[in-house]
Design a protein around this motif. Structure first.
Motif: not given
Lengths: 208, 208, 208, 208
Positions: C126, C130, C133-134, C156, C159-160, C163
């Motif tokens: 994960s 992230s 993507w970031l 965002t 995806f995050t 976490l």
């Protein structure tokens, strides 16, 4: 005939399998208590470290292989053979990684041998790359058009740089196996991020 | 329906996995001293030699498979089945390579058996190729247009040449396993480099 | 340069090998009677359960990886490196799955450790997502055109989200390993079916 | 989103790895004499037979998977999930093949169990196919245009035919494991060669 597209697809598949086989050397430990399991997992650090470095190196090999084949216009039989030899060297890496992981923690002469063999498989891989490039670029016979002499010299320098580098790594292996592994990690990260490390830019004339 | 493109992609993937599995037979030795480790690594020469020869052979199979499918216009069900049988023979090679590596160093009758089985899997592979070609070229039913009769005869000769060659290798296996392995290496390098070894040129009419 | 198409093809191949290697941990039991064989096969339930959950998770990773790369316009070197790190985390999953299957049935502290390590490899995966993507979305530098600020914020968040979710799973691991495995199964099925779970819709402006 | 092309490419790769892993169960025998080696190689016939049948079955699964996805116009999330479940069943086959090979020669109740589990993994695979087809064809929601009702009914019959067939195989397993294996071989060869066995012809309207 084998086209560059097929050479890349096959090489990709072989490299993808080789990089994934690295995990087979990280085995589940037998432990009879929780403390024992923590320790057993922790004791596997040489496996994790070797896994991470080899994964990174093979990942970069994959990217550089594309850079190289991208500027090759056609594949002749010697090039296809050299590519098979390159793959033969890459597929050795899961073995040499397992060897490194097995003898790294003990230290001493055996760890030096393991690190030297590990570095040697990288040297073989580098030799494969250099051979493909020198064969393809000699008289520009297999390259796409547009490279200047200066560009060709610069790429040749970039590709053959691996040879002395990995020879030095073999030397360092006989001093300290951990230092040798760290060196490989640093070189890999440098190659991964450096704008021009080992990669080939398309000829300026072609893109101009 | 299965198209030639998909047949190639699937065959490529199977061949790529099979060629990479060859490394699984090269195991990390257990050694309690540096000298012991050098010797143990050196004693693995039958593994390295078998690995190199088989890797080369499968690499050439891959290239020749493309040459073959390139001149096939469409895939019918028997051809797809024959291709599965060819892949079945190719995937046997990691097994027969391990067998060869295991019994080569001992010499004697067991090494003869191992070399014969090793050559036999190559014979099966060659049979698969011949069957695909004969099925596809019979009455030109599945081929791209443009081949002359002479071209077809020449390709048929090229493909079926493997059969007596590997039969001879089986015979030599019962005399000397190392000689058998060297023969396979020579044949592989010849096929890899010879302009017309086992490969198919597109019909002159089509490219004219 | 590495294109998005090649990044996807290589990642697909690595993920396909990793997902298939999961089966290597399900071993044929030795049993001397029919009853013994039934029991031995039944006793393997932690292997089947871990296999099913990990297969599902990696299958979803594969789908989400495509969603992610679909909106990436070009690959720069840091992105290629981050992608290698993501693959490095994914390829760890067969190992952590085997660890989970080995220590799940015994219960107790060792099963908690195994479940925590299992969840930790998902957390690493994960993190990789992230990070990609970031890096790609920062200032929209590597994305295809057309995303609104609101769309970027929503992706965002998607995806995050993994976490904290996997951090919670690590916590639950220390309470109950089976509960932890069930949680992963639920999350996986939710992500697989939810219209927007972890996936990225192309920008409305681009498709408008 | 996952496109049909990517679904096929990923499925192809997983199937290619699974089919190649079959060879890992054929192990090099230990033998101290030439006669012993011949016998040990001969005693492996259940491995060769199971290898051949499973290789053929997975090869046909691969071809049928393309036939199926060829008439699918778009992939939605449930379809992608069902495809992962299908792959999960296919990847079980190397395990059930090894189980079959291990217990086939002994005969008796254990061989019946092994053959039943072997057939059961094929039943799971068949269930996966049926589920994908029923989901995609329901109200024609995911299919390419042009199928008549009669064509859809015929294809549905072809796909769901595997279910009773493999159920019968499970029944036969409890009578005779070798008979069960022979049945699978016959079914596989029939499917491979029969003009319409389990495959899908594109709609006549679309090709007319």
């Amino acid at each position: 005939m084998v086209t560059t597209g097929r050479l890349e697809a096959f090489s990709d598949a072989v490299i993808a399998v080789a990089i994934t086989l690295l995990i087979l050397d990280i085995k589940v430990p037998d432990a009879s208590s929780a403390t024992g399991l923590w320790h057993a997992l922790g004791d596997r650090w040489p496996n994790y470290a070797s896994y991470a470095v080899s994964f990174l190196v093979i990942g970069i090999i994959w990217a550089n292989h594309h850079s190289l084949i991208d500027v090759v216009e056609r594949v002749n039989r010697p090039l296809a053979l050299l590519n098979v030899l390159l793959l033969m060297a890459i597929v050795l890496i899961p073995f040499s990684t397992a060897l490194m992981a097995r003898y790294l923690p003990g230290g001493g002469a055996r760890s030096h041998i393991a690190a030297a063999v590990y570095s040697f498989t990288f040297l073989l891989m580098s030799l494969g790359f250099s051979a493909i490039w020198l064969h393809a670029s000699r008289g520009r016979r297999l390259l796409i058009a547009g490279f200047t002499d200066a560009e060709l010299r610069e790429i040749t320098r970039g590709f053959t740089l691996g040879l002395p580098l990995y020879a030095v790594a073999i030397g360092i292996a006989f001093v300290s196996a951990p230092a040798c592994l760290v060196l490989h990690a640093i070189v890999a990260i440098y190659y991964a991020l450096a704008a021009r490390g080992g990669s080939i830019r398309p000829p300026t004339a072609a893109s101009g």
